[in-house]
Design a protein around this motif. Sequence first.
Motif, PDB file in Angstrom:
ATOM      1  N   UNK A 145      -0.901 -27.442  29.382  1.00 23.18           N
ATOM      2  CA  UNK A 145      -1.799 -26.333  29.693  1.00 23.18           C
ATOM      3  C   UNK A 145      -1.037 -25.095  30.154  1.00 23.18           C
ATOM      4  N   UNK A 146       0.016 -25.279  30.915  1.00 22.58           N
ATOM      5  CA  UNK A 146       0.797 -24.162  31.437  1.00 22.58           C
ATOM      6  C   UNK A 146       2.189 -24.165  30.812  1.00 22.58           C
ATOM      7  N   UNK A 147       2.697 -22.973  30.451  1.00 22.05           N
ATOM      8  CA  UNK A 147       4.046 -22.922  29.869  1.00 22.05           C
ATOM      9  C   UNK A 147       5.117 -23.223  30.912  1.00 22.05           C
ATOM     10  N   UNK A 148       6.278 -23.613  30.449  1.00 27.71           N
ATOM     11  CA  UNK A 148       7.421 -23.877  31.317  1.00 27.71           C
ATOM     12  C   UNK A 148       7.895 -22.561  31.930  1.00 27.71           C
ATOM     13  N   UNK A 149       7.967 -22.491  33.242  1.00 29.90           N
ATOM     14  CA  UNK A 149       8.340 -21.293  33.982  1.00 29.90           C
ATOM     15  C   UNK A 149       9.665 -21.590  34.665  1.00 29.90           C
ATOM     16  N   UNK A 150      10.743 -20.900  34.271  1.00 23.09           N
ATOM     17  CA  UNK A 150      12.087 -21.256  34.704  1.00 23.09           C
ATOM     18  C   UNK A 150      12.935 -20.002  34.907  1.00 23.09           C
ATOM     19  N   UNK A 151      14.168 -20.171  35.404  1.00 22.98           N
ATOM     20  CA  UNK A 151      15.070 -19.047  35.630  1.00 22.98           C
ATOM     21  C   UNK A 151      15.846 -18.695  34.362  1.00 22.98           C
ATOM     22  N   UNK A 152      15.914 -17.364  34.087  1.00 28.24           N
ATOM     23  CA  UNK A 152      16.744 -16.844  33.001  1.00 28.24           C
ATOM     24  C   UNK A 152      17.544 -15.664  33.549  1.00 28.24           C
ATOM     25  N   UNK A 153      18.584 -15.266  32.809  1.00 26.24           N
ATOM     26  CA  UNK A 153      19.365 -14.085  33.171  1.00 26.24           C
ATOM     27  C   UNK A 153      18.947 -12.949  32.250  1.00 26.24           C
ATOM     28  N   UNK A 154      18.663 -11.772  32.840  1.00 30.97           N
ATOM     29  CA  UNK A 154      18.314 -10.583  32.070  1.00 30.97           C
ATOM     30  C   UNK A 154      19.496  -9.624  32.145  1.00 30.97           C
ATOM     31  N   UNK A 155      19.938  -9.133  30.973  1.00 33.15           N
ATOM     32  CA  UNK A 155      21.049  -8.183  30.911  1.00 33.15           C
ATOM     33  C   UNK A 155      20.492  -6.850  30.419  1.00 33.15           C
ATOM     34  N   UNK A 156      20.603  -5.820  31.274  1.00 34.46           N
ATOM     35  CA  UNK A 156      20.116  -4.485  30.947  1.00 34.46           C
ATOM     36  C   UNK A 156      21.079  -3.820  29.960  1.00 34.46           C
ATOM     37  N   UNK A 157      20.697  -2.660  29.408  1.00 28.67           N
ATOM     38  CA  UNK A 157      21.524  -1.977  28.413  1.00 28.67           C
ATOM     39  C   UNK A 157      22.850  -1.494  28.994  1.00 28.67           C
ATOM     40  N   UNK A 158      22.896  -1.253  30.327  1.00 28.30           N
ATOM     41  CA  UNK A 158      24.145  -0.792  30.943  1.00 28.30           C
ATOM     42  C   UNK A 158      25.017  -1.945  31.430  1.00 28.30           C
ATOM     43  N   UNK A 159      24.612  -3.190  31.147  1.00 26.61           N
ATOM     44  CA  UNK A 159      25.392  -4.354  31.543  1.00 26.61           C
ATOM     45  C   UNK A 159      24.966  -4.984  32.860  1.00 26.61           C
ATOM     46  N   UNK A 160      24.074  -4.321  33.597  1.00 25.18           N
ATOM     47  CA  UNK A 160      23.555  -4.875  34.842  1.00 25.18           C
ATOM     48  C   UNK A 160      22.830  -6.182  34.539  1.00 25.18           C
ATOM     49  N   UNK A 161      23.049  -7.187  35.389  1.00 21.51           N
ATOM     50  CA  UNK A 161      22.427  -8.492  35.193  1.00 21.51           C
ATOM     51  C   UNK A 161      21.626  -8.879  36.419  1.00 21.51           C
ATOM     52  N   UNK A 162      20.547  -9.599  36.184  1.00 23.70           N
ATOM     53  CA  UNK A 162      19.811 -10.188  37.304  1.00 23.70           C
ATOM     54  C   UNK A 162      19.106 -11.447  36.844  1.00 23.70           C
ATOM     55  N   UNK A 163      18.786 -12.297  37.779  1.00 20.57           N
ATOM     56  CA  UNK A 163      18.079 -13.542  37.494  1.00 20.57           C
ATOM     57  C   UNK A 163      16.607 -13.337  37.812  1.00 20.57           C
ATOM     58  N   UNK A 164      15.762 -13.899  36.961  1.00 18.92           N
ATOM     59  CA  UNK A 164      14.325 -13.840  37.189  1.00 18.92           C
ATOM     60  C   UNK A 164      13.682 -15.085  36.608  1.00 18.92           C
ATOM     61  N   UNK A 165      12.449 -15.318  36.986  1.00 23.22           N
ATOM     62  CA  UNK A 165      11.714 -16.442  36.411  1.00 23.22           C
ATOM     63  C   UNK A 165      10.903 -15.936  35.235  1.00 23.22           C
ATOM     64  N   UNK A 166      10.812 -16.740  34.179  1.00 21.85           N
ATOM     65  CA  UNK A 166      10.143 -16.321  32.957  1.00 21.85           C
ATOM     66  C   UNK A 166       9.731 -17.527  32.136  1.00 21.85           C
ATOM     67  N   UNK A 167       8.899 -17.280  31.143  1.00 21.67           N
ATOM     68  CA  UNK A 167       8.568 -18.310  30.162  1.00 21.67           C
ATOM     69  C   UNK A 167       9.414 -18.135  28.908  1.00 21.67           C
ATOM     70  N   UNK A 168      10.289 -17.111  28.886  1.00 21.88           N
ATOM     71  CA  UNK A 168      11.167 -16.846  27.749  1.00 21.88           C
ATOM     72  C   UNK A 168      12.209 -17.958  27.611  1.00 21.88           C
ATOM     73  N   UNK A 169      12.414 -18.450  26.403  1.00 23.67           N
ATOM     74  CA  UNK A 169      13.480 -19.419  26.131  1.00 23.67           C
ATOM     75  C   UNK A 169      13.397 -20.671  26.977  1.00 23.67           C
ATOM     76  N   UNK A 170      14.585 -21.084  27.426  1.00 23.20           N
ATOM     77  CA  UNK A 170      14.652 -22.271  28.290  1.00 23.20           C
ATOM     78  C   UNK A 170      15.540 -21.961  29.491  1.00 23.20           C
TER      79      UNK A 170
END
Length: 78
Positions: A7-32
């Motif tokens: 019923x609910x998608x998997x909600x987990x931590x991913x790394x997001x990389x901005x266009x300038x190379x800045x990175x941060x961790x967030x929770x998302x349903x994207x990927x695994x």
Amino acid sequence: MARKETEHPDYHFIKVVMTDGTEYMTRSTYGKEGDTLNLDIDPKTHPAWTGGQQQLLDRGGRLSRFNSKFGNLSFGKK
């Protein structure tokens, strides 16, 4: 009625990389868990967020009429 396990998608931590190379961790349903999302457009560079100038087409004089009616209004700017 029994609750479905899917019923609910998997909600987990991913790394997001901005266009300038800045990175941060967030929770998302994207990927695994542990995947990286590389952004092509982000709030630091896109004109929608940075206030960049866009060229608007005036079709049928609508933009001109709007500006003549409301062009002198200020919205919280001094």
